[in-house]
Structure formats: structure tokens, C-alpha cells
Scaffold this active site. Structure first.
Site, PDB file in Angstrom:
ATOM      1  N   GLY A  37       0.959  -1.172  -0.048  1.00 36.37           N
ATOM      2  CA  GLY A  37       0.081   0.057   0.068  1.00 36.37           C
ATOM      3  C   GLY A  37       1.087   1.210  -0.033  1.00 36.37           C
ATOM      4  CB  SER A  38       4.268   2.049  -0.395  1.00 35.88           C
ATOM      5  OG  SER A  38       4.517   1.644  -1.896  1.00 35.88           O
ATOM      6  CG  ASN A  39       2.693   2.982  -5.570  1.00 37.44           C
ATOM      7  OD1 ASN A  39       3.540   4.096  -6.225  1.00 37.44           O
ATOM      8  ND2 ASN A  39       3.364   1.883  -5.354  1.00 37.44           N
TER       9      ASN A  39
ATOM     10  CG  MET B  18      -1.252  -8.492  -6.298  1.00 37.31           C
ATOM     11  SD  MET B  18       0.028  -7.735  -7.632  1.00 37.31           S
ATOM     12  CE  MET B  18       0.479  -9.449  -8.090  1.00 37.31           C
ATOM     13  NE  ARG B  19      -7.620 -11.309  -6.145  1.00 37.98           N
ATOM     14  CZ  ARG B  19      -7.862 -12.677  -5.824  1.00 37.98           C
ATOM     15  NH1 ARG B  19      -8.088 -13.657  -6.700  1.00 37.98           N
ATOM     16  NH2 ARG B  19      -7.630 -13.204  -4.580  1.00 37.98           N
TER      17      ARG B  19
ATOM     18  CG  ASN C 282      -1.917  -0.934 -13.308  1.00 37.08           C
ATOM     19  OD1 ASN C 282      -2.141  -0.974 -11.944  1.00 37.08           O
ATOM     20  ND2 ASN C 282      -1.182  -1.567 -14.027  1.00 37.08           N
TER      21      ASN C 282
ATOM     22  CG  HIS D   8       3.740  -2.881 -14.882  1.00 37.67           C
ATOM     23  ND1 HIS D   8       3.339  -3.772 -14.428  1.00 37.67           N
ATOM     24  CD2 HIS D   8       4.665  -3.158 -15.676  1.00 37.67           C
ATOM     25  CE1 HIS D   8       4.012  -4.876 -14.827  1.00 37.67           C
ATOM     26  NE2 HIS D   8       4.881  -4.620 -15.498  1.00 37.67           N
TER      27      HIS D   8
HETATM   28  C1  GRF Z   1       4.205  -1.457  -7.274  1.00 39.38           C
HETATM   29  O1  GRF Z   1       5.591  -1.684  -7.560  1.00 39.38           O
HETATM   30  C2  GRF Z   1       3.464  -1.182  -8.380  1.00 39.38           C
HETATM   31  O2  GRF Z   1       3.973  -0.859  -9.460  1.00 39.38           O
HETATM   32  C3  GRF Z   1       2.974  -2.859  -8.699  1.00 39.38           C
HETATM   33  O3  GRF Z   1       2.713  -3.296  -7.440  1.00 39.38           O
HETATM   34  C4  GRF Z   1       3.473  -2.574  -6.649  1.00 39.38           C
HETATM   35  C5  GRF Z   1       2.733  -2.349  -5.383  1.00 39.38           C
HETATM   36  O4  GRF Z   1       3.529  -1.873  -4.258  1.00 39.38           O
HETATM   37  N1  GRF Z   1       1.909  -2.737  -9.449  1.00 39.38           N
HETATM   38  P1  GRF Z   1       2.714  -1.047  -3.041  1.00 39.38           P
HETATM   39  O5  GRF Z   1       1.541  -1.948  -2.584  1.00 39.38           O
HETATM   40  O6  GRF Z   1       2.133   0.187  -3.395  1.00 39.38           O
HETATM   41  O7  GRF Z   1       3.682  -0.758  -1.842  1.00 39.38           O
END
Ligand code: GRF
Length: 193
Positions: free
Chosen positions: A12-14, A87-88, A104, A106
Site C-alpha cells: 500500500g505504499s503507492n 493483484m487481480r 494503473n 506498473h
Molecule cells: C508497485 O511496484 C506497483 O508498481 C505494482 O505493485 C507494487 C505495489 O506496491 N503494481 P505497494 O503496495 O504500492 O507498496
């Protein structure tokens, strides 16, 4: 003020980076939806004061889970969804049903290294230029139109962990900025007809 939702499955860091950029700017994250209750994103939502919802895919079809997600998005009047480590795979049913945009991030320079192992595949490649892609989601896997890419040049002696950290650094810089730009744009353009 435009309303967003975040879908996440992991750390969940993003999600946190987006929340910390868009909430002070007056936008709302109506809900953070997670398919794994034990995931870091679920705890982060509580700390950030973002409503959270656990929607499981276990013992049911994707269609059923997606219908539940769509219900949440509709009741939160969500106009844009940010996938942040979700992840779905969202099916064409979901993408056709949700009236807003789905974005999204990536961890590779698409079209190189789509799929679940973007960082590892980037690391194992001989590529000198590595990076991230923020894109609109279409029914393919990591194939939608690119909104922004950012890259760095690898030094050569870096470990997988080093590369991972540099990729996350780029993600945390760019995803919040793109999210804010898109939400500001929705505000400027008014409600959809
Ligand atoms: C990130 O590297 C993003 O690019 C990928 O999954 C990871 C998620 O990291 N889709 P976080 O859960 O946001 O820390």
C-alpha cells in the site's frame, strides 16, 4: 472536489503516496478496496482516515467480486479508480460497467516486462534503462494507453533490492502527481454528462 477510489492488494505504499497528495488538495478517496484483509494497505487506510473495504475473491467468481466492487464505487460516487498493486485482473465486464477511468502503475517500462514480475524481470534483463509506467487500464494485461513513463539508468552493480528501491522511489514521485493532475482535470471539466 473529485472522488477517487484505490484498489490494492499489498503493502500500500503507492496508495499512501496518492492519499498524501490528493487529500490535502481537497479531493476525496471515497474508499480503499482491498482483496486481502491482512495486507499493509488495509492498515494504512485506517491511519490515513480513508474508508476501507475488504472485498474477497475467495470461493466466488470474479464477476461476483467485481459486482461488489462496482456497488462500492457507485455508492461512493467514484469517478476514477487508481490500481495500486491490485493483484487481480479486472475483466471486460468491470471495465464496461464502471463509467469512469481506471488507472494503473506498473514497475517496468511497458511494453517491456508486463505481468506480475515487472521488477524482477527488469532486473534480470540486460537493460540499462529501467523505470515505471502509469497507464489507463484496458482489457489486456498492462497494455492500456500510457499516461507517463519515467526511467533511470542502472549503475551495473546494483542488487535486486537496490533496483526495487529505485523503482519504488520513482513510483512514489510520479503516481501522486499523475493522480492529482487527473483529479484536478475532472474538477475543471465538470461532471460527466
Ligand atoms: C508497485 O511496484 C506497483 O508498481 C505494482 O505493485 C507494487 C505495489 O506496491 N503494481 P505497494 O503496495 O504500492 O507498496
Amino acid at each position: 472536489m473529485a472522488k477517487a477510489a484505490v484498489l490494492a492488494s499489498g503493502n500500500g505504499s503507492n496508495f499512501q503516496a496518492i492519499a498524501e497528495a490528493v487529500l490535502p488538495a481537497g479531493h476525496e478517496i471515497s474508499v480503499m478496496i482491498c482483496d486481502r484483509k491482512e495486507a499493509g494497505c488495509y492498515a494504512r487506510a485506517e491511519k490515513l482516515g480513508v474508508p476501507r473495504r475488504h472485498i474477497s475473491y475467495k470461493d466466488r467468481t470474479s464477476r461476483e467480486a467485481e459486482e461488489e466492487i462496482l456497488g462500492e464505487l457507485a455508492s461512493g460516487e467514484v469517478r476514477i479508480v487508481f490500481l495500486a498493486g491490485f493483484m487481480r485482473i479486472l475483466t471486460p465486464f468491470f471495465l464496461d460497467s464502471f463509467p469512469g477511468e481506471v488507472i494503473n502503475i506498473h514497475p517496468s517500462l511497458l511494453p517491456r516486462y508486463p505481468g506480475a514480475h515487472g521488477i524482477r524481470d527488469s532486473f534480470l534483463s540486460g537493460d540499462r534503462e529501467l523505470g515505471i509506467t502509469i497507464h489507463k487500464v484496458d482489457p489486456g494485461i498492462d497494455t492500456g494507453p500510457v499516461i507517463r513513463q519515467a526511467s533511470f539508468t542502472r549503475r551495473g552493480d546494483e542488487s535486486l533490492e537496490d533496483i526495487e528501491a529505485r523503482i519504488h522511489q520513482l513510483e512514489h514521485y510520479w503516481y501522486p502527481r499523475v493522480a492529482l493532475e487527473l483529479l484536478d482535470g475532472l474538477d475543471r471539466n465538470g461532471p460527466r454528462p
